[in-house]
Design a protein around this motif. Sequence first.
Motif, PDB file in Angstrom:
ATOM      1  N   UNK A  50      -0.686   2.396  -6.892  1.00  0.00           N
ATOM      2  CA  UNK A  50      -0.583   0.952  -7.261  1.00  0.00           C
ATOM      3  C   UNK A  50       0.580   0.267  -6.705  1.00  0.00           C
ATOM      4  N   UNK A  51       1.664   1.058  -6.218  1.00  0.00           N
ATOM      5  CA  UNK A  51       2.706  -0.070  -5.451  1.00  0.00           C
ATOM      6  C   UNK A  51       2.110  -0.527  -4.124  1.00  0.00           C
ATOM      7  N   UNK A  52       1.369   0.198  -3.474  1.00  0.00           N
ATOM      8  CA  UNK A  52       0.805   0.065  -2.302  1.00  0.00           C
ATOM      9  C   UNK A  52      -0.236  -1.138  -2.562  1.00  0.00           C
ATOM     10  N   UNK A  53      -0.961  -1.194  -3.695  1.00  0.00           N
ATOM     11  CA  UNK A  53      -2.162  -2.369  -3.892  1.00  0.00           C
ATOM     12  C   UNK A  53      -1.181  -3.534  -4.262  1.00  0.00           C
ATOM     13  N   UNK A  54      -0.040  -3.522  -5.100  1.00  0.00           N
ATOM     14  CA  UNK A  54       0.719  -4.681  -5.153  1.00  0.00           C
ATOM     15  C   UNK A  54       1.235  -5.239  -4.021  1.00  0.00           C
ATOM     16  N   UNK A  55       1.558  -4.512  -2.948  1.00  0.00           N
ATOM     17  CA  UNK A  55       2.038  -5.247  -1.720  1.00  0.00           C
ATOM     18  C   UNK A  55       0.937  -5.786  -0.891  1.00  0.00           C
ATOM     19  N   UNK A  56      -0.265  -5.040  -0.780  1.00  0.00           N
ATOM     20  CA  UNK A  56      -1.584  -5.763  -0.164  1.00  0.00           C
ATOM     21  C   UNK A  56      -2.089  -7.044  -1.107  1.00  0.00           C
ATOM     22  N   UNK A  57      -1.855  -6.909  -2.128  1.00  0.00           N
ATOM     23  CA  UNK A  57      -2.301  -8.101  -3.258  1.00  0.00           C
ATOM     24  C   UNK A  57      -1.415  -9.172  -2.850  1.00  0.00           C
ATOM     25  N   UNK A  64      -9.963  -6.707  -0.764  1.00  0.00           N
ATOM     26  CA  UNK A  64     -10.970  -5.183  -0.650  1.00  0.00           C
ATOM     27  C   UNK A  64     -10.089  -4.058  -0.614  1.00  0.00           C
ATOM     28  N   UNK A  65      -9.073  -4.068   0.320  1.00  0.00           N
ATOM     29  CA  UNK A  65      -8.136  -3.008   0.254  1.00  0.00           C
ATOM     30  C   UNK A  65      -7.399  -2.864  -1.063  1.00  0.00           C
ATOM     31  N   UNK A  66      -6.913  -3.995  -1.675  1.00  0.00           N
ATOM     32  CA  UNK A  66      -6.436  -3.821  -2.985  1.00  0.00           C
ATOM     33  C   UNK A  66      -7.043  -3.133  -3.996  1.00  0.00           C
ATOM     34  N   UNK A  67      -8.575  -3.510  -3.975  1.00  0.00           N
ATOM     35  CA  UNK A  67      -9.469  -2.509  -5.007  1.00  0.00           C
ATOM     36  C   UNK A  67      -9.657  -1.409  -4.482  1.00  0.00           C
ATOM     37  N   UNK A  68      -9.446  -0.994  -3.262  1.00  0.00           N
ATOM     38  CA  UNK A  68      -9.522   0.488  -2.871  1.00  0.00           C
ATOM     39  C   UNK A  68      -8.324   1.121  -3.419  1.00  0.00           C
ATOM     40  N   UNK A  69      -7.151   0.380  -3.324  1.00  0.00           N
ATOM     41  CA  UNK A  69      -6.069   1.134  -3.832  1.00  0.00           C
ATOM     42  C   UNK A  69      -5.930   1.442  -5.173  1.00  0.00           C
ATOM     43  N   UNK A  70      -6.474   0.270  -5.889  1.00  0.00           N
ATOM     44  CA  UNK A  70      -6.462   0.248  -7.454  1.00  0.00           C
ATOM     45  C   UNK A  70      -7.581   1.460  -7.924  1.00  0.00           C
ATOM     46  N   UNK A  71      -8.538   1.376  -7.130  1.00  0.00           N
ATOM     47  CA  UNK A  71      -9.527   2.703  -7.544  1.00  0.00           C
ATOM     48  C   UNK A  71      -9.001   3.773  -7.334  1.00  0.00           C
ATOM     49  N   UNK A  72      -8.272   4.208  -5.897  1.00  0.00           N
ATOM     50  CA  UNK A  72      -7.687   5.234  -5.662  1.00  0.00           C
ATOM     51  C   UNK A  72      -6.408   5.829  -6.876  1.00  0.00           C
ATOM     52  N   UNK A  73      -5.909   4.525  -7.238  1.00  0.00           N
ATOM     53  CA  UNK A  73      -4.679   5.107  -8.378  1.00  0.00           C
ATOM     54  C   UNK A  73      -5.547   5.315  -9.859  1.00  0.00           C
ATOM     55  N   UNK A  74      -6.739   4.761  -9.775  1.00  0.00           N
ATOM     56  CA  UNK A  74      -7.391   4.976 -11.176  1.00  0.00           C
ATOM     57  C   UNK A  74      -7.726   6.570 -11.212  1.00  0.00           C
ATOM     58  N   UNK A  75      -8.349   6.816  -9.968  1.00  0.00           N
ATOM     59  CA  UNK A  75      -8.835   8.224  -9.830  1.00  0.00           C
ATOM     60  C   UNK A  75      -7.763   9.265  -9.901  1.00  0.00           C
ATOM     61  N   UNK A  76      -6.525   8.779  -9.579  1.00  0.00           N
ATOM     62  CA  UNK A  76      -5.272   9.817  -9.838  1.00  0.00           C
ATOM     63  C   UNK A  76      -5.033   9.705 -11.425  1.00  0.00           C
ATOM     64  N   UNK A  77      -5.031   8.690 -11.946  1.00  0.00           N
ATOM     65  CA  UNK A  77      -4.781   8.416 -13.349  1.00  0.00           C
ATOM     66  C   UNK A  77      -5.620   9.438 -14.129  1.00  0.00           C
ATOM     67  N   UNK A  78      -7.211   9.291 -13.849  1.00  0.00           N
ATOM     68  CA  UNK A  78      -7.842  10.079 -14.489  1.00  0.00           C
ATOM     69  C   UNK A  78      -7.921  11.708 -14.346  1.00  0.00           C
TER      70      UNK A  78
END
Length: 296
Positions: free
Chosen positions: A205-212, A56-70
């Motif tokens: 994305x880096x944090x998401x990879x670590x948590x994943x 769930x934390x991974x998905x949150x970080x990915x969503x956060x990264x996507x928001x920054x991308x947009x």
Amino acid sequence: MADSIDESKNIEVTDEELENKSKGELIKLAGKLRDRRNELNQMASERASKRDELNAKTREKVDEAQEHRETRDELNEQVQEHKEKRNELNAEANELFDKVEQLKDDAKLDEGKDIEELESEIEDLEFKQQTEVLDTEDERELIEKIEEKREKLQEKKEKLDQNEEIDELEEKAEEVRAEASKHHQKVTELADEAQKHHNEMIEAYREADEIRDEADEMHEKFVEAQEAADQHHEDFVRVQKRLRELDKKEEEEEREQREEKQEAAREEAEEIYQQFKEGETLDTEDLMKLQKTGLL
């Protein structure tokens, strides 16, 4: 991160043990297998919960990264818009400055001495005429020189008056150039902001990879615990099956024993009955045996 399973607490059951252990020993073994299975299932459940939490934390970080991308992409679009506007305005300013230069060339305002310099020279010559004693020839030459410079000055002033458009064009060009500078400033500000969101996207994305990675490791530990629990459950079922076999065997033995006793009692009763028919006197115990077998 959860520790590995303490394998020393695991219980193994061989076919030989199943075959040779007593019923009491098997009952104790089944209890140990059940307790260890439940302990491992609890461990697996906790690890699954932790894994799900990490996912769930991974998905949150990915969503956060996507928001920054947009946001970055939106800012980059604005950067491009301001760049285009800046370039248009700079091109317009350049055209205006080129036109100013052309008008100046046409008016030849930049050739020779400028107005301020001519005015200064005229003042110097007039001062000389008023303060110095000159012979007739020198004074005539001085007067002619003054008149010549006055004519040039007048010519420049007339040309300057005739080309007031130059000042207006220069002012317009400066205004356009200033407007272009504002857009350039926006380009810089927005580009910096876009870069900031880009960096934050990369970090998310880096944090998401670590948590994943942690979630994947936890999943492996969940599988480890679940497989151990399943193995203990299978062995528990094997022991339970063996206990049922032993129960069935005991029941069969008891039934056989009962049948043997019943058969012996019937034979004894028949012998007593035969004695009775032959006229022998029976005691109370003999009568009861005949009643039990239904011969009396």
